[in-house]
Design a protein around this motif. Structure first.
Motif, PDB file in Angstrom:
ATOM      1  N   PHE A   2       0.752  -1.211   0.065  1.00  0.00           N
ATOM      2  CA  PHE A   2       0.022  -0.033   0.040  1.00  0.00           C
ATOM      3  C   PHE A   2       0.821   1.317  -0.125  1.00  0.00           C
ATOM      4  O   PHE A   2       0.629   2.319   0.447  1.00  0.00           O
ATOM      5  CB  PHE A   2      -1.015  -0.147   1.421  1.00  0.00           C
ATOM      6  N   GLY A   3       2.238   1.184  -0.682  1.00  0.00           N
ATOM      7  CA  GLY A   3       2.855   2.545  -0.680  1.00  0.00           C
ATOM      8  C   GLY A   3       3.359   2.874   0.787  1.00  0.00           C
ATOM      9  O   GLY A   3       3.750   4.291   0.964  1.00  0.00           O
ATOM     10  N   LEU A  32      -7.018   2.684   6.644  1.00  0.00           N
ATOM     11  CA  LEU A  32      -7.320   4.078   6.118  1.00  0.00           C
ATOM     12  C   LEU A  32      -8.592   3.473   5.301  1.00  0.00           C
ATOM     13  O   LEU A  32      -9.715   4.229   5.236  1.00  0.00           O
ATOM     14  CB  LEU A  32      -6.617   4.574   5.274  1.00  0.00           C
ATOM     15  N   LEU A  33      -8.758   2.218   4.652  1.00  0.00           N
ATOM     16  CA  LEU A  33      -9.876   1.861   3.804  1.00  0.00           C
ATOM     17  C   LEU A  33     -10.994   1.180   4.554  1.00  0.00           C
ATOM     18  O   LEU A  33     -12.068   1.063   4.128  1.00  0.00           O
ATOM     19  CB  LEU A  33      -9.331   0.810   2.848  1.00  0.00           C
ATOM     20  N   SER A  34     -10.594   0.790   5.856  1.00  0.00           N
ATOM     21  CA  SER A  34     -11.536   0.144   6.603  1.00  0.00           C
ATOM     22  C   SER A  34     -12.476   1.272   7.496  1.00  0.00           C
ATOM     23  O   SER A  34     -13.562   1.331   7.507  1.00  0.00           O
ATOM     24  CB  SER A  34     -11.172  -0.657   7.980  1.00  0.00           C
ATOM     25  N   ARG A  35     -11.879   2.352   7.915  1.00  0.00           N
ATOM     26  CA  ARG A  35     -12.283   3.559   8.414  1.00  0.00           C
ATOM     27  C   ARG A  35     -13.287   4.325   7.477  1.00  0.00           C
ATOM     28  O   ARG A  35     -14.311   4.935   7.725  1.00  0.00           O
ATOM     29  CB  ARG A  35     -11.291   4.725   8.898  1.00  0.00           C
ATOM     30  N   VAL A  36     -12.659   4.787   6.255  1.00  0.00           N
ATOM     31  CA  VAL A  36     -13.226   5.522   5.053  1.00  0.00           C
ATOM     32  C   VAL A  36     -13.251   4.730   3.866  1.00  0.00           C
ATOM     33  O   VAL A  36     -12.404   4.985   3.092  1.00  0.00           O
ATOM     34  CB  VAL A  36     -12.410   6.881   5.324  1.00  0.00           C
ATOM     35  N   PRO A  37     -14.244   3.928   3.603  1.00  0.00           N
ATOM     36  CA  PRO A  37     -14.148   3.185   2.508  1.00  0.00           C
ATOM     37  C   PRO A  37     -14.299   4.035   1.137  1.00  0.00           C
ATOM     38  O   PRO A  37     -13.711   3.482   0.046  1.00  0.00           O
ATOM     39  CB  PRO A  37     -15.300   2.244   2.446  1.00  0.00           C
ATOM     40  N   ASP A  38     -14.809   5.296   1.446  1.00  0.00           N
ATOM     41  CA  ASP A  38     -14.669   6.225  -0.164  1.00  0.00           C
ATOM     42  C   ASP A  38     -13.840   7.077   0.040  1.00  0.00           C
ATOM     43  O   ASP A  38     -13.662   8.122  -0.671  1.00  0.00           O
ATOM     44  CB  ASP A  38     -15.896   6.525  -0.496  1.00  0.00           C
ATOM     45  N   ILE A  39     -12.712   6.871   0.905  1.00  0.00           N
ATOM     46  CA  ILE A  39     -11.531   7.984   0.837  1.00  0.00           C
ATOM     47  C   ILE A  39     -10.599   8.130  -0.472  1.00  0.00           C
ATOM     48  O   ILE A  39     -10.662   7.144  -1.340  1.00  0.00           O
ATOM     49  CB  ILE A  39     -10.415   7.179   1.844  1.00  0.00           C
ATOM     50  N   GLU A  49     -10.705  -5.587   4.122  1.00  0.00           N
ATOM     51  CA  GLU A  49     -10.786  -4.407   5.133  1.00  0.00           C
ATOM     52  C   GLU A  49     -11.892  -4.166   5.942  1.00  0.00           C
ATOM     53  O   GLU A  49     -11.918  -3.817   6.983  1.00  0.00           O
ATOM     54  CB  GLU A  49     -10.510  -2.866   4.241  1.00  0.00           C
ATOM     55  N   ALA A  50     -13.071  -4.728   5.411  1.00  0.00           N
ATOM     56  CA  ALA A  50     -14.267  -5.027   6.120  1.00  0.00           C
ATOM     57  C   ALA A  50     -14.079  -5.714   7.191  1.00  0.00           C
ATOM     58  O   ALA A  50     -14.720  -5.654   8.468  1.00  0.00           O
ATOM     59  CB  ALA A  50     -15.534  -5.223   5.128  1.00  0.00           C
ATOM     60  N   LEU A  51     -13.444  -6.564   6.976  1.00  0.00           N
ATOM     61  CA  LEU A  51     -12.985  -7.794   8.084  1.00  0.00           C
ATOM     62  C   LEU A  51     -12.011  -7.072   9.088  1.00  0.00           C
ATOM     63  O   LEU A  51     -11.793  -7.892   9.815  1.00  0.00           O
ATOM     64  CB  LEU A  51     -12.703  -9.149   7.665  1.00  0.00           C
ATOM     65  N   ASN A  52     -11.259  -5.950   8.881  1.00  0.00           N
ATOM     66  CA  ASN A  52     -10.395  -5.436   9.671  1.00  0.00           C
ATOM     67  C   ASN A  52      -9.042  -6.399   9.462  1.00  0.00           C
ATOM     68  O   ASN A  52      -8.308  -6.756  10.343  1.00  0.00           O
ATOM     69  CB  ASN A  52     -10.644  -5.310  11.078  1.00  0.00           C
TER      70      ASN A  52
END
Ligand SMILES: *[C@@H]1O[C@H](CO)[C@@H](O)[C@H](O)[C@H]1NC(C)=O
Ligand SMILES: *[C@@H]1O[C@H](CO)[C@@H](O)[C@H](O)[C@H]1NC(C)=O
Ligand SMILES: *[C@@H]1O[C@H](CO)[C@@H](O)[C@H](O)[C@H]1NC(C)=O
Ligand SMILES: *[C@@H]1O[C@H](CO)[C@@H](O)[C@H](O)[C@H]1NC(C)=O
Ligand SMILES: *[C@@H]1O[C@H](CO)[C@@H](O)[C@H](O)[C@H]1NC(C)=O
Ligand SMILES: *[C@@H]1O[C@H](CO)[C@@H](O)[C@H](O)[C@H]1NC(C)=O
Ligand SMILES: *[C@@H]1O[C@H](CO)[C@@H](O)[C@H](O)[C@H]1NC(C)=O
Length: 639
Positions: free
Chosen positions: A131-132, A138-145, A410-413
């Motif tokens: 993920f660089g 970040l993707l779990s917290r804000v899925p449309d980031i 990400e939804a599964l953390n």
């Protein structure tokens, strides 16, 4: 002749130490750009750096000083490192700054070893890391980031992180007496589609707020006008990067379009190159490196080698690139660099030292030798569990989650590696003769119909279907591997993992159960109690992955060694609880995993493997003294 050389060296040393002493007296520490004379000023004196990239997060901390000293011994006067956000903030409320994450210690060691520091804190670093360098959450917290843009939801987290890093390193800036002379803003931002000036201005402000004029802010970009335009920001010195095939005159002319005055800088000069699974291991010719280096140094430029010493993507830290296809990075980050993955000097190292010595005084530091490696022989492995056994899920699976569509990692953390998705096949559809499963994998999925391995879905090869060869099958298992989140590319930057749009023929499959396998290092101890009481497959693992355990002795002080996975399939290996990374010997080109001595101990050591696809008949593996990084193979399983 020799005697004269010795005398000369002593004189040179005397000179150096008197300059140092003088510095201590006037105590005026600073680093700045002298635009008038196209140069840097270190403590008020003309200066240029020849720097080597070495990322602390790719090497056990026990080896940091050793590698730094070897960089100094090559005549280099600076070290460049990224800072990796995901290492320091693995979860939203967890910060890590000790052990292998002790950034402040690394910078202090650099200073002790007489090196200045170029710091590249990101927040995005690319670096062939997962993920660089961004943390997965970040993707779990804000899925449309919208990453790497002025999306305030992203910027809030990025600012927190930068504040944490920069508060810690502030006392180590040159103006405060420390070794840090340069601090980079973002990373090759001009290669990214967003070209969001508001974002770059904001990052510059955050960093400037901490750094002030105690070090020089800079950016670096590839050699194109577009890249320099989008990647640079007022208040940060715009530099360029290019490798051995770059035209020095052309590239510095291009840099001059952004910076008409000031020192010439190549911020990433490539003496080797990055490597992927399923591709030949790249080599960069030493003559070409020194020729280009000489050319740059002869026009007064400052240069940073990327990488001077690469190290290893241990555990699940390797990322992936998207050029044409998605293609994951190797575990080894040897990079064909002047110092190998194990920190050994190569002929390239000595060639570079010779070239640098024409421009900078060589230090009184002995040049390194190749270290003696440990040959720990053959280790018989015992298969103790199948991944699909209930005990395995109980020991190190996450809680099983039910849903109508398959949930993302990400939804599964779940940051890394494996999720098992199970569902019932729709009966009417599965009894047809020509039934086909369709799905989009991210990144690779082993497909089991009625608990029998039936095919592989692959993002790299765009394989999105598997035929059901046994009509009437009732159950479906998809074991999905996250092969590393994208670290470079303009698509799938927000690289969610999982399995998408799963249908049998045109019939959507639902509902789903999902179980994540995280494989924390602690899981190992629980294996000792497991009794082997069932038949365990060898060769192709049709009924699913296996967990295997073996022991080996080390007599005397442990030495670095290489685990030779060549006879095995695809998986990960743990040595005494240290995850030494992914192997994929069915594919290559990397056959051996580097095991550094600090992961070993005198006496009995434990090796645990999680093997997904193939176990050799004799279940043996061996440790050896030499790496094998360049044996590309045809896979035995499709895709
Ligand atoms: C050296 O560089 C030249 C010019 O870029 C290139 O054509 C040549 O293939 C390189 N040689 C090696 C051995 O890499
Ligand atoms: C390098 O670039 C310069 C300036 O653009 C150009 O004049 C020169 O011909 C180039 N050299 C080569 C070998 O292409
Ligand atoms: C390298 O090996 C030589 C010969 O054994 C030894 O004299 C020298 O001290 C070694 N150098 C280092 C840096 O250990
Ligand atoms: C999903 O989990 C539930 C409860 O654990 C179980 O009853 C069901 O059989 C599972 N379904 C599949 C397809 O694994
Ligand atoms: C499992 O699938 C393979 C083809 O993928 C087939 O050759 C084999 O007979 C199957 N085994 C069982 C037990 O169904
Ligand atoms: C799944 O299908 C939908 C609808 O066709 C599409 O928009 C989406 O991009 C697909 N997802 C993936 C990951 O391919
Ligand atoms: C390790 O060494 C001990 C003591 O010599 C011996 O009893 C044991 O069998 C050895 N274990 C292995 C796995 O070689």
């Amino acid at each position: 002749m020799l005697k004269m050389l010795f005398l000369f060296l002593c004189l040179a040393l005397l000179c150096c130490s008197s300059i140092q002493a003088e510095n201590h007296v006037d105590n005026e520490r600073s680093f700045a750009i002298d635009y008038e004379n196209n140069q840097f000023l270190l403590d008020g004196r003309p200066f240029r750096y020849v720097s080597g990239s070495f990322h602390y997060f790719r090497t056990p901390h026990q080896y940091w000083r050793d590698r730094l000293r070897k960089i100094r011994a090559a005549g280099l006067n600076a070290v460049s490192t990224y800072v990796e956000w995901s290492l320091h903030q693995p979860e939203p409320n967890k910060w890590v700054w000790d052990g292998d994450a002790d950034l402040v210690k690394f910078i202090k060691l650099a200073q002790e070893e007489d090196l200045l520091v170029l710091l590249r804190p990101g927040p995005y670093i690319c670096a062939e890391r997962d993920f660089g360098g961004f943390p997965y959450w970040l993707l779990s917290r804000v899925p449309d980031i919208k990453l790497r843009t002025s999306d305030t939801r992203y910027l809030k987290y990025a600012e927190d992180y930068l504040n944490q890093v920069l508060t810690r390193v502030k006392p180590l800036l040159r103006g405060n007496g420390g070794p840090i002379i340069m601090v980079q803003v973002e990373n090759e931002y001009g290669s990214f589609k967003a070209c969001d000036k508001k974002y770059m201005n904001k990052l510059r402000d955050i960093i400037k707020g901490h750094v002030g004029s105690d070090a020089v802010l800079y950016t670096t970009d590839g050699s194109s006008r577009q890249a320099l335009r989008c990647g640079s920001v007022p208040g940060a010195y715009a530099t360029i990067d290019f490798g051995t095939s770059g035209n020095v005159t052309y590239n510095f002319k291009l840099m001059r379009e952004s910076e008409p005055k000031g020192p010439l800088v190549n911020s990433e000069f490539y003496p080797g190159w990055l490597a992927h699974w399923e591709e030949p291991f790249p080599r960069v010719n030493s003559y070409n490196v020194t020729k280009k280096l000489d050319e740059m140094l002869s026009v007064g430029a400052s240069v940073n080698f990327y990488m001077f010493y690469g190290g290893t993507n241990f555990a699940f830290t390797a990322g992936a690139n998207i050029f044409d296809n998605y293609i994951p990075d190797l575990t080894s980050y040897d990079y064909d660099a002047p110092l190998t993955e194990a920190g050994d000097p190569t002929p390239k190292y000595f060639d570079i030292r010779k070239t640098v010595s024409k421009y900078l005084p060589l230090p009184n530091v002995p040049t390194p030798n190749v270290s003696v490696k440990g040959d720990y022989g053959t280790v018989p492995m015992t298969a103790v569990l199948r991944l699909f056994d209930p005990e395995a899920r109980h020991l190190f699976g996450s809680k099983t989650v039910h849903s109508t569509k398959p949930l993302t990692f990400e939804a599964l953390n779940l940051p890394h590696w494996l999720v098992l998705y199970t569902a019932d096949l729709p009966v009417g559809e599965s009894s047809r003769d020509d039934s086909t499963l369709h799905a989009t994998p991210k990144d690779r999925a082993l497909v089991y119909f009625d608990d029998n391995l039936s095919g592989v879905l692959s993002r790299t090869h765009n394989v999105r279907s598997v035929q059901l060869k046994t009509p009437g099958a009732r159950s479906l298992k998809l074991l999905v591997e996250n092969q590393g989140r994208v670290n470079f590319g303009n698509v799938d930057v927000e690289d969610f993992k999982g399995i998408f749009n799963v249908t049998l023929n045109d019939f959507e499959i639902s509902p789903w159960n999902a179980t994540g396998f995280k494989f924390d290092t602690i899981f190992e101890s629980s294996l000792d109690a497991v009794e082997v009481k069932r038949y365990m497959e060898v060769r192709t693992l049709s009924s699913g992955p296996q967990i295997l355990v073996g022991h080996f002795n080390v007599s005397g002080d442990p030495r670095d060694t290489y685990l030779n996975t060549a006879e095995w399939g695809k998986g990960i290996a743990f040595v005494n609880g240290y995850n030494v990374g992914r192997y994929w010997a069915l594919m290559g080109p990397q056959m051996t995993l580097y095991v550094p001595a600090p992961y070993l101990k005198e006496g009995l050591n434990k090796l645990v493997m999680v093997e997904l696809e193939y176990v050799p008949e004799n279940r043996e593996i061996n440790f050896q003294i030499a790496p094998v990084l360049d044996r590309l193979r045809k896979p035995k399983l499709a895709a």
